[in-house]
Motif scaffolding. Structure first.
Motif, mmCIF file in Angstrom:
data_model
loop_
_atom_site.group_PDB
_atom_site.id
_atom_site.type_symbol
_atom_site.label_atom_id
_atom_site.label_comp_id
_atom_site.label_asym_id
_atom_site.label_seq_id
_atom_site.Cartn_x
_atom_site.Cartn_y
_atom_site.Cartn_z
ATOM 1 N N ASP A 120 -66.509 17.959 32.873
ATOM 2 C CA ASP A 120 -66.714 19.028 33.855
ATOM 3 C C ASP A 120 -66.006 18.724 35.166
ATOM 4 N N SER A 121 -65.791 17.433 35.437
ATOM 5 C CA SER A 121 -65.028 17.032 36.622
ATOM 6 C C SER A 121 -64.393 15.682 36.363
ATOM 7 N N SER A 177 -60.567 13.348 36.056
ATOM 8 C CA SER A 177 -59.262 13.510 35.397
ATOM 9 C C SER A 177 -59.229 12.757 34.070
#
Length: 290
Positions: A56-57, A59
């Motif tokens: 969801d967040s 890299s």
């Protein structure tokens, strides 16, 4: 070559944080084991590595690599025979039928499944189905193999044979692999790196944490030593040698404690002993301090 780089990876499920601030890199040919209790996020992490789920967040960078995934339970095509299931990745690569079937039969022989080649999944046991899944994952020679407790449904003998075959394939083909297990022997003989997943956090596992996770280790003269500190010795705790194997240049011993009948997996020692022979084990530190 680095094939995977993850920075600050976070994953939620129904507003609950499953994975928190994950940092992870994987090199080509590297073997990594992930330990953790049920519900800690291990399977979710493997699915993210496989590209089946996304963070969801954070890299996630992945090189152009071919990935195979072996789940806890076999997932086979019910309308295909065992042979057709195994060679399906080769069919997707547009390899000619005769060639892919020849390769498939070779893999079935290595997996001890040759006599079931023309049967369908429903005609096999759960362990046999999982062996089909393993053969299918390896047949395309992936760059990265993801394994979620792939041998847990196999009996002890067959599980060990399959494990040795899979691990030898990984080494011979220089495949990168991430392996989730609850098996002490598998973790110790497989990995260059052992990580611990706990409450969504992924950290490097120390020897003490590894042994604590498996509940293994023994006390000697009032001091607790993890199993990684024990070796075969002329005096100490009496044991009988159950089995021995060499993987990646290291000899491993499975021993039975004479006084309790417990099995322990000792990963140090080069003494020449025979199966069933009575000997002893003692902590490495005791030997060094003598």
């Amino acid at each position: 070559m680095t094939i995977i780089t993850i920075k600050k990876g976070t994953k939620y499920y129904e507003q609950s944080e499953i994975l928190h601030d994950i940092h992870f890199t994987l090199e080509q040919g590297e073997r990594v084991t992930i330990l953790g209790k049920s519900g800690s996020g291990k399977t979710t992490f493997l699915k993210i590595l496989a590209g089946l789920v996304a963070f969801d967040s954070g890299s996630y960078e992945k090189a152009e690599v071919k990935i195979s995934y072996i789940s806890q339970k076999p997932v086979l095509f019910s309308h295909m025979t065992v042979l057709e299931n195994v060679v399906f990745p080769l069919k997707c690569q547009k390899i000619a039928r005769k060639q892919r079937e020849a390769i498939g039969r070779e893999f079935l022989e290595k997996s001890q499944l040759s006599k079931w080649a023309d049967m369908y999944p429903y005609e096999l046991s759960g362990g046999q189905q999982q062996r089909v899944s393993v053969a299918r994952a390896l047949i395309s020679k992936p760059d990265l193999l993801l394994m979620d407790e792939p041998f847990s449904s196999l009996d002890v003998r067959l599980g060990r044979e399959m494990r040795q075959w899979v691990f030898s394939q990984i080494e011979d083909l220089h495949i990168a692999a991430v392996f989730v297990t609850h098996h002490y022997e598998e973790a110790k003989i497989f990995s260059e790196r052992i990580l611990l997943m706990e409450k969504g956090l992924l950290t490097q596992a120390s020897e003490t944490e590894i042994d604590a996770f498996f509940g293994d280790g023994m006390s000697w003269e009032g001091v607790y030593y993890p199993l990684s500190d024990w070796y075969l010795a002329s005096e100490g705790i009496p044991v009988h040698i159950e089995s021995s194997l060499v993987l990646y240049g290291q000899r491993y011993w499975s021993v039975i404690l004479e006084n309790t009948g417990e099995q322990k997996f000792i990963i140090a020692g080069d003494e020449a002993v025979n199966l069933g022979e009575k000997t002893c084990i003692a902590p490495v530190r005791r030997k060094q301090d003598a």
